[in-house]
Scaffold this active site. Structure first.
Site, short mmCIF file in Angstrom:
data_model
loop_
_atom_site.label_atom_id
_atom_site.label_comp_id
_atom_site.label_asym_id
_atom_site.label_seq_id
_atom_site.Cartn_x
_atom_site.Cartn_y
_atom_site.Cartn_z
N GLY A 27 -9.41 9.10 -3.42
CA GLY A 27 -9.72 10.05 -2.35
C GLY A 27 -11.12 9.95 -1.78
O GLY A 27 -11.61 10.93 -1.21
N SER A 28 -11.75 8.77 -1.86
CA SER A 28 -13.10 8.68 -1.28
C SER A 28 -13.05 8.85 0.24
O SER A 28 -13.96 9.43 0.84
CB SER A 28 -13.77 7.36 -1.66
OG SER A 28 -13.10 6.27 -1.07
N ARG A 84 13.63 8.32 -2.08
CA ARG A 84 12.60 8.31 -1.01
C ARG A 84 12.88 9.40 0.01
O ARG A 84 11.97 10.11 0.45
CB ARG A 84 12.61 6.96 -0.27
CG ARG A 84 11.98 5.84 -1.00
CD ARG A 84 12.10 4.57 -0.19
NE ARG A 84 11.06 4.43 0.82
CZ ARG A 84 11.12 3.54 1.82
NH1 ARG A 84 12.15 2.73 1.94
NH2 ARG A 84 10.14 3.46 2.68
N MET A 109 -0.24 5.40 -0.79
CA MET A 109 0.24 4.06 -1.12
C MET A 109 1.76 3.88 -0.99
O MET A 109 2.29 2.85 -1.38
CB MET A 109 -0.21 3.67 -2.54
CG MET A 109 -1.74 3.62 -2.70
SD MET A 109 -2.59 2.69 -1.39
CE MET A 109 -2.16 1.02 -1.84
N ARG A 110 2.44 4.87 -0.44
CA ARG A 110 3.89 4.71 -0.25
C ARG A 110 4.18 4.35 1.20
O ARG A 110 3.49 4.82 2.11
CB ARG A 110 4.62 6.02 -0.60
CG ARG A 110 4.44 6.47 -2.03
CD ARG A 110 5.40 7.58 -2.36
NE ARG A 110 6.77 7.14 -2.19
CZ ARG A 110 7.44 6.37 -3.06
NH1 ARG A 110 6.86 5.99 -4.16
NH2 ARG A 110 8.67 6.00 -2.82
N ILE A 111 5.20 3.53 1.38
CA ILE A 111 5.64 3.21 2.74
C ILE A 111 6.63 4.29 3.18
O ILE A 111 7.58 4.60 2.45
CB ILE A 111 6.28 1.81 2.79
CG1 ILE A 111 5.19 0.77 2.51
CG2 ILE A 111 6.93 1.55 4.14
CD1 ILE A 111 5.72 -0.60 2.23
N HIS A 128 -6.24 1.06 7.40
CA HIS A 128 -5.84 -0.10 6.60
C HIS A 128 -7.05 -1.01 6.40
O HIS A 128 -7.81 -1.26 7.35
CB HIS A 128 -4.73 -0.86 7.33
CG HIS A 128 -4.25 -2.05 6.57
ND1 HIS A 128 -3.36 -1.94 5.52
CD2 HIS A 128 -4.58 -3.36 6.65
CE1 HIS A 128 -3.15 -3.15 5.02
NE2 HIS A 128 -3.87 -4.02 5.68
N VAL A 163 5.56 -1.90 8.89
CA VAL A 163 4.50 -1.76 7.88
C VAL A 163 3.19 -2.29 8.49
O VAL A 163 3.06 -3.49 8.75
CB VAL A 163 4.85 -2.55 6.60
CG1 VAL A 163 3.70 -2.47 5.59
CG2 VAL A 163 6.12 -1.99 5.98
N GLU A 193 -14.96 2.23 6.47
CA GLU A 193 -13.84 3.15 6.71
C GLU A 193 -14.32 4.59 6.82
O GLU A 193 -13.85 5.36 7.66
CB GLU A 193 -12.82 3.06 5.57
CG GLU A 193 -12.07 1.75 5.51
CD GLU A 193 -11.00 1.75 4.43
OE1 GLU A 193 -10.13 0.88 4.48
OE2 GLU A 193 -11.04 2.61 3.52
C1 GRF Z 1 -8.75 2.59 1.42
O1 GRF Z 1 -9.40 1.36 1.37
C2 GRF Z 1 -7.68 2.58 2.48
O2 GRF Z 1 -7.92 1.73 3.53
C3 GRF Z 1 -6.50 2.08 1.71
O3 GRF Z 1 -6.62 2.68 0.44
C4 GRF Z 1 -7.99 2.91 0.15
C5 GRF Z 1 -8.10 4.34 -0.29
O4 GRF Z 1 -9.24 4.60 -1.05
N1 GRF Z 1 -5.26 2.39 2.41
P1 GRF Z 1 -9.61 6.09 -1.50
O5 GRF Z 1 -8.45 6.63 -2.32
O6 GRF Z 1 -9.83 6.89 -0.23
O7 GRF Z 1 -10.87 5.95 -2.30
#
Ligand code: GRF
Length: 212
Positions: A27-28, A84, A109-111, A128, A163, A193
């Protein structure tokens, strides 16, 4: 391709768009967004944090910022497709209950299935860790390193039924150094990001053309 993108209403400082952030891990990116929203008046406000993993470290930021958080694990089912759909139906209900106007995927992380995407298309945004269309999928940093690339980056895009194929809103470049490991590169990309995503959200929510 597919269903049209339908943009959310124009947010304003006095009536900010109600955002849900979906996470799976550290969650950064969520933290960067929450800090941004608390550092100045913005046209969007995070009202709900959803994780598909009850152990996601990022859930703690909901407590820190007094925002509702929910962990929605995959429901029990032997049928993966059904599982799903059930999972996404629960998420959709929670979003509707909280009057969410825009979903921000931030390390989710889920599609998502095309059925879910259709309901939110234009109100579903993702970041991404590559310069799409290069290196889509879950291993973008590894793929860039293995390819011998010297430049990669991050992309904020609307989510469509594919995707990492949706409309690109903004990108930021990041150099790759010869000594990089996946982790070092991941962290360098995340720094970019954390600057790019909040700015793009400011512009998208205000119906302004995207500034980099
Ligand atoms: C990020 O690099 C984002 O682009 C990818 O997953 C990472 C998430 O990192 N989809 P965090 O959980 O926000 O630290």
């Amino acid at each position: 391709m597919g269903a049209p993108y339908i943009q959310p209403r124009q947010g304003s400082i006095s009536h900010p768009l109600r955002i849900a952030v979906l996470i799976s891990g550290g969650g950064s990116g969520l933290l960067a967004l929450l800090n941004h929203q608390h550092s100045k008046p913005t046209t969007h406000i995070t009202k709900l944090i959803i994780s598909d993993n009850e152990n996601a470290k990022g859930l703690q930021y909901g407590d820190d910022f007094q925002i509702s958080t929910i962990a929605i694990n995959l429901p029990q089912s032997h049928d993966r497709a059904q599982q799903r759909i059930l999972h996404e139906n629960i998420i959709h209900e929670r979003l509707i209950e909280s009057n969410i106007e825009l979903i921000v995927l931030n390390g989710y992380m889920r599609i998502l299935t095309p059925e879910f995407v259709k309901k939110w298309k234009g109100r579903l945004i993702n970041i991404h860790p590559s310069l799409l269309p290069k290196y889509p999928g879950a291993n973008a940093q590894r793929d860039a390193l293995e390819d011998g690339a010297t430049i990669t980056g991050c992309t904020v895009h609307l989510v469509d039924e594919g995707v990492d194929t949706g409309k690109i809103l903004a990108q930021s470049e990041v150099p790759i150094l010869q000594t990089d490991t996946i982790e070092i590169l991941q962290n360098r990309i995340k720094e970019k990001e954390h600057l790019l995503y909040p700015k793009v959200l400011d512009d998208y929510c205000a119906h302004q053309s995207i500034q980099r």
